[in-house]
Motif scaffolding. Structure first.
Motif, PDB file in Angstrom:
ATOM      1  N   ILE A  74      38.496  41.332  52.474  1.00 22.84           N
ATOM      2  CA  ILE A  74      37.097  41.291  52.026  1.00 22.84           C
ATOM      3  C   ILE A  74      36.442  39.986  52.481  1.00 22.84           C
ATOM      4  O   ILE A  74      35.307  39.976  52.959  1.00 22.84           O
ATOM      5  N   ARG A  75      37.168  38.869  52.354  1.00 26.84           N
ATOM      6  CA  ARG A  75      36.637  37.586  52.833  1.00 26.84           C
ATOM      7  C   ARG A  75      36.354  37.639  54.328  1.00 26.84           C
ATOM      8  O   ARG A  75      35.287  37.206  54.794  1.00 26.84           O
ATOM      9  N   ASP A  76      37.294  38.171  55.075  1.00 31.26           N
ATOM     10  CA  ASP A  76      37.121  38.239  56.535  1.00 31.26           C
ATOM     11  C   ASP A  76      35.921  39.103  56.895  1.00 31.26           C
ATOM     12  O   ASP A  76      35.182  38.789  57.840  1.00 31.26           O
ATOM     13  N   SER A  77      35.722  40.184  56.160  1.00 32.07           N
ATOM     14  CA  SER A  77      34.629  41.105  56.488  1.00 32.07           C
ATOM     15  C   SER A  77      33.267  40.502  56.188  1.00 32.07           C
ATOM     16  O   SER A  77      32.301  40.752  56.912  1.00 32.07           O
ATOM     17  N   PHE A  78      33.172  39.727  55.131  1.00 27.71           N
ATOM     18  CA  PHE A  78      31.897  39.075  54.814  1.00 27.71           C
ATOM     19  C   PHE A  78      31.681  37.807  55.639  1.00 27.71           C
ATOM     20  O   PHE A  78      30.551  37.316  55.743  1.00 27.71           O
ATOM     21  N   GLY A  79      32.752  37.280  56.204  1.00 27.39           N
ATOM     22  CA  GLY A  79      32.637  36.135  57.109  1.00 27.39           C
ATOM     23  C   GLY A  79      32.007  34.921  56.461  1.00 27.39           C
ATOM     24  O   GLY A  79      32.400  34.494  55.370  1.00 27.39           O
ATOM     25  N   GLU A  80      30.986  34.376  57.127  1.00 29.40           N
ATOM     26  CA  GLU A  80      30.364  33.126  56.683  1.00 29.40           C
ATOM     27  C   GLU A  80      29.599  33.276  55.382  1.00 29.40           C
ATOM     28  O   GLU A  80      29.176  32.277  54.791  1.00 29.40           O
ATOM     29  N   HIS A  81      29.410  34.492  54.900  1.00 27.36           N
ATOM     30  CA  HIS A  81      28.704  34.680  53.641  1.00 27.36           C
ATOM     31  C   HIS A  81      29.527  34.169  52.448  1.00 27.36           C
ATOM     32  O   HIS A  81      28.966  33.928  51.375  1.00 27.36           O
ATOM     33  N   ILE A  82      30.849  34.040  52.630  1.00 29.08           N
ATOM     34  CA  ILE A  82      31.701  33.514  51.554  1.00 29.08           C
ATOM     35  C   ILE A  82      32.345  32.223  52.039  1.00 29.08           C
ATOM     36  O   ILE A  82      33.316  32.253  52.812  1.00 29.08           O
ATOM     37  N   PRO A  83      31.849  31.066  51.637  1.00 25.08           N
ATOM     38  CA  PRO A  83      32.469  29.792  52.025  1.00 25.08           C
ATOM     39  C   PRO A  83      33.908  29.705  51.508  1.00 25.08           C
ATOM     40  O   PRO A  83      34.277  30.369  50.536  1.00 25.08           O
ATOM     41  N   GLU A  84      34.707  28.882  52.160  1.00 21.57           N
ATOM     42  CA  GLU A  84      36.128  28.788  51.816  1.00 21.57           C
ATOM     43  C   GLU A  84      36.356  28.272  50.399  1.00 21.57           C
ATOM     44  O   GLU A  84      37.361  28.616  49.770  1.00 21.57           O
ATOM     45  N   ASP A  85      35.440  27.437  49.889  1.00 20.73           N
ATOM     46  CA  ASP A  85      35.652  26.854  48.568  1.00 20.73           C
ATOM     47  C   ASP A  85      35.198  27.768  47.429  1.00 20.73           C
ATOM     48  O   ASP A  85      35.256  27.381  46.256  1.00 20.73           O
ATOM     49  N   VAL A  86      34.777  28.974  47.744  1.00 21.24           N
ATOM     50  CA  VAL A  86      34.293  29.904  46.720  1.00 21.24           C
ATOM     51  C   VAL A  86      35.401  30.885  46.353  1.00 21.24           C
ATOM     52  O   VAL A  86      35.982  31.539  47.221  1.00 21.24           O
ATOM     53  N   SER A  87      35.702  30.972  45.067  1.00 15.22           N
ATOM     54  CA  SER A  87      36.668  31.962  44.591  1.00 15.22           C
ATOM     55  C   SER A  87      35.932  33.238  44.203  1.00 15.22           C
ATOM     56  O   SER A  87      34.721  33.228  43.963  1.00 15.22           O
ATOM     57  N   LEU A  88      36.679  34.340  44.145  1.00 14.42           N
ATOM     58  CA  LEU A  88      36.064  35.647  43.932  1.00 14.42           C
ATOM     59  C   LEU A  88      36.676  36.355  42.732  1.00 14.42           C
ATOM     60  O   LEU A  88      37.858  36.183  42.430  1.00 14.42           O
ATOM     61  N   GLN A  89      35.857  37.175  42.085  1.00 13.17           N
ATOM     62  CA  GLN A  89      36.304  38.010  40.965  1.00 13.17           C
ATOM     63  C   GLN A  89      35.816  39.433  41.197  1.00 13.17           C
ATOM     64  O   GLN A  89      34.657  39.649  41.559  1.00 13.17           O
ATOM     65  N   PHE A  90      36.686  40.416  40.970  1.00 15.73           N
ATOM     66  CA  PHE A  90      36.316  41.814  41.155  1.00 15.73           C
ATOM     67  C   PHE A  90      35.746  42.383  39.858  1.00 15.73           C
ATOM     68  O   PHE A  90      36.332  42.212  38.781  1.00 15.73           O
ATOM     69  N   LEU A  91      34.627  43.086  39.983  1.00 19.71           N
ATOM     70  CA  LEU A  91      33.983  43.728  38.840  1.00 19.71           C
ATOM     71  C   LEU A  91      33.737  45.193  39.153  1.00 19.71           C
ATOM     72  O   LEU A  91      33.763  45.608  40.308  1.00 19.71           O
ATOM     73  N   MET A  92      33.446  45.971  38.100  1.00 23.07           N
ATOM     74  CA  MET A  92      33.110  47.375  38.274  1.00 23.07           C
ATOM     75  C   MET A  92      31.963  47.738  37.340  1.00 23.07           C
ATOM     76  O   MET A  92      31.691  47.037  36.362  1.00 23.07           O
ATOM     77  N   ALA A  93      31.258  48.821  37.669  1.00 27.69           N
ATOM     78  CA  ALA A  93      30.131  49.258  36.861  1.00 27.69           C
ATOM     79  C   ALA A  93      30.621  49.977  35.612  1.00 27.69           C
ATOM     80  O   ALA A  93      31.541  50.794  35.667  1.00 27.69           O
ATOM     81  N   CYS A  94      29.972  49.654  34.487  1.00 22.46           N
ATOM     82  CA  CYS A  94      30.209  50.367  33.236  1.00 22.46           C
ATOM     83  C   CYS A  94      28.830  50.605  32.633  1.00 22.46           C
ATOM     84  O   CYS A  94      28.260  49.705  32.015  1.00 22.46           O
TER      85      CYS A  94
END
Length: 347
Positions: A74-94
């Motif tokens: 996912i990081r690779d696909s978004f490329g420069e849109h996600i800087p290396e120092d940014v961590s990610l959390q997965f969410l879903m719709a409820c």
């Protein structure tokens, strides 16, 4: 109950539980602009994220991926849109809210779990800090959002010191002016110079109304024939049993468009177009990908019983038609679907 989640505008109730016999699956992935975002993306916010490159449509997952591989892909696909120092959390719709999936202790969202837990829902990715300049709410967020853009801002002449959060709007204004006006000013002037050849530019200025259709998009009224022309029909191989049933439904589809035009005019045709593509009018540059009509066969994917209602995936501009044997039933189920589907969200 009828429902629509993510890119699926409408999907009828059915008792399906048979897993797909594939090692991969596709799902929309939406990168949120800031860590405080907590609602499902719809309409204008979703369009804005799409324009900023924050949506991966029909991203291909492998069921064999572990959690770390999912994150990396996912990081690779978004490329420069996600800087290396940014961590990610997965969410879903409820409903209309975004929540973190509840897993058993020790479990992580790997490819197989994402396939089982999210089903048809989009996967939302929440960053640990603000990613878009226009979404910054503090001076610190603004500086961090600006950092990856320094080279672009310097080349655009938009590099200015940020002394308060109010400078955010000035920066956005500078970027818009460069992107929309200054960036294309040179090519536009060269275009005008080219039009002076053989006196074309002079003729355009003297007769603007005559040349307007060549340079300006003018929306036209939707007709049944035009809607039919927009969609490519994807039939099974000729000679197959499926092909015969599909060809009958194609006639139902075209009859339905004609009846819609006669009953309500362009307004119902706009609903049909929005049902399939998410847009009630044809964009000036057309649709991409080209809208298509496919068919739902018993036994396809998750359908163990005969499907009754049409489905649509607006991310790929595709409408899937059930294989009814009578036009009256086809029309009844399609009317019910249109009348009980209100864009993205629950109906």
């Amino acid at each position: 109950m009828l429902y629509a989640e993510g890119s699926i505008v409408f999907k009828p109730p059915t008792n399906y539980a048979r897993a797909q016999q594939h090692d991969h699956f596709n799902k929309d992935v939406i990168l949120l602009p800031n860590p405080s975002w907590g609602v499902v993306c719809k309409q204008h916010p979703k369009l804005r994220l799409h324009k900023h490159g924050h949506i991966l449509s029909a991203f291909e997952f492998q069921k064999a991926w572990d959690h770390q591989t999912v994150m990396e892909r996912i990081r690779d696909s978004f490329g420069e849109h996600i800087p290396e120092d940014v961590s990610l959390q997965f969410l879903m719709a409820c409903g209309n809210k975004l929540v973190s999936p509840k897993l058993q202790e020790g479990q992580e969202l790997n490819g197989m779990l994402i396939h089982k837990v999210y089903k048809t829902k989009a996967l939302y990715v929440r960053p640990s800090r603000t990613l878009l300049v226009s979404e910054s709410t503090t001076l610190e967020d603004l500086e961090k959002s600006k950092a990856p853009l320094l080279d672009y801002l310097a080349n655009a002449g938009c590099l200015r010191p940020m002394r308060s959060i109010r400078d955010r709007d000035l920066l956005v204004h500078d970027i818009v002016m460069f992107q929309v006006i200054h960036r294309v000013q040179g090519p536009f002037q060269r275009f005008c110079e080219g039009l002076k050849t053989l006196g074309v530019l002079e003729k355009i200025r003297r007769h603007p109304d005559s040349f307007r259709p060549l340079f300006c998009y003018e929306p036209s009224t939707l007709t049944a024939d035009r809607v039919d022309d927009l969609f490519s029909i994807r039939l099974s191989p000729e000679g197959s049993n499926k092909r015969a049933a599909e060809e009958m439904v194609v006639t139902f589809w075209r009859d339905y468009l004609q009846d819609a035009e006669e009953e309500e005019g362009p307004s119902k045709l706009q609903k049909i177009l929005a049902f399939a593509t998410g847009a009630s009018v044809v964009p000036p540059i057309g649709f991409s990908p080209t809208p298509s009509v496919q068919f739902i066969h018993k036994g396809d994917d998750d359908f163990s019983s005969t499907p009754m209602f049409p489905m649509a995936n607006t991310c790929v501009n595709c409408i899937k038609l059930p294989l009814h044997v009578s036009y009256q039933l086809f029309k009844e189920k399609f009317d019910f679907a249109l009348g009980n589907t209100y864009g993205f969200g629950r109906a």
